[in-house]
Motif scaffolding. Structure first.
Motif, PDB file in Angstrom:
ATOM      1  N   LEU A  32       0.827  -1.207   0.000  1.00 27.44           N
ATOM      2  CA  LEU A  32       0.000   0.000   0.000  1.00 27.44           C
ATOM      3  C   LEU A  32       0.865   1.262   0.000  1.00 27.44           C
ATOM      4  N   VAL A  33       1.983   1.230   0.710  1.00 27.30           N
ATOM      5  CA  VAL A  33       2.903   2.367   0.729  1.00 27.30           C
ATOM      6  C   VAL A  33       3.477   2.585  -0.660  1.00 27.30           C
ATOM      7  N   SER A  34       3.911   1.509  -1.317  1.00 30.12           N
ATOM      8  CA  SER A  34       4.527   1.656  -2.641  1.00 30.12           C
ATOM      9  C   SER A  34       3.538   2.201  -3.661  1.00 30.12           C
ATOM     10  N   LEU A  53      -1.229   4.372  -1.302  1.00 29.02           N
ATOM     11  CA  LEU A  53      -2.645   4.242  -0.973  1.00 29.02           C
ATOM     12  C   LEU A  53      -2.919   4.366   0.518  1.00 29.02           C
ATOM     13  N   ILE A  54      -1.884   4.383   1.331  1.00 31.29           N
ATOM     14  CA  ILE A  54      -2.038   4.482   2.782  1.00 31.29           C
ATOM     15  C   ILE A  54      -1.256   5.713   3.246  1.00 31.29           C
ATOM     16  N   PRO A  55      -1.807   6.482   4.183  1.00 33.85           N
ATOM     17  CA  PRO A  55      -1.093   7.684   4.644  1.00 33.85           C
ATOM     18  C   PRO A  55       0.189   7.325   5.388  1.00 33.85           C
ATOM     19  N   HIS A  56       1.277   7.921   4.957  1.00 34.02           N
ATOM     20  CA  HIS A  56       2.578   7.661   5.578  1.00 34.02           C
ATOM     21  C   HIS A  56       3.519   8.824   5.304  1.00 34.02           C
ATOM     22  N   LYS A  57       4.618   8.825   6.002  1.00 37.80           N
ATOM     23  CA  LYS A  57       5.689   9.790   5.760  1.00 37.80           C
ATOM     24  C   LYS A  57       6.952   8.978   5.537  1.00 37.80           C
ATOM     25  N   LYS A  58       7.846   9.501   4.733  1.00 40.72           N
ATOM     26  CA  LYS A  58       9.096   8.800   4.499  1.00 40.72           C
ATOM     27  C   LYS A  58      10.231   9.812   4.530  1.00 40.72           C
ATOM     28  N   ARG A  59      11.143   9.586   5.446  1.00 42.86           N
ATOM     29  CA  ARG A  59      12.334  10.419   5.535  1.00 42.86           C
ATOM     30  C   ARG A  59      13.518   9.483   5.348  1.00 42.86           C
TER      31      ARG A  59
END
Length: 96
Positions: free
Chosen positions: A57-59, A62-68
């Motif tokens: 879902l992240v790729s 489709l799902i709320p996320h943050k990426k640092r």
């Protein structure tokens, strides 16, 4: 003659005050945990999905996320809102 139920009444009063304290603590901590930030384990706990499904879902974004960098983070309140968006309308069935 003293009241034989006085010790029981005192204990009940004590239990009531302790229960109110616990409820107050739960209510105050509940608002703080709604904004909790965590990693994949938080996302798994909130959504009840597997890690592999969450990564998919992240790729697909489709799902709320943050990426640092290469670190994924999720906010509990955003995940709960995302789950609520998926609610389907209920149909009223007519039984004849």
């Amino acid at each position: 003659m003293s009241n034989p139920f006085e010790p029981i009444n005192n204990r009940l009063n004590n239990l009531e005050s302790l229960t109110l304290e616990v409820l107050q603590l739960l209510r105050s901590s509940g608002s703080a945990s709604a904004d909790e930030v965590g990693g994949i384990e938080l996302a798994r706990q909130v959504t009840r999905l597997s890690a592999a499904r969450i990564y998919t879902l992240v790729s697909k974004r489709l799902i709320p996320h943050k990426k640092r960098g290469n670190r994924l983070t999720f906010r509990r309140s955003e995940l709960l809102a995302w789950l609520d968006e998926g609610n389907r309308e209920q149909k009223e069935e007519v039984f004849a």
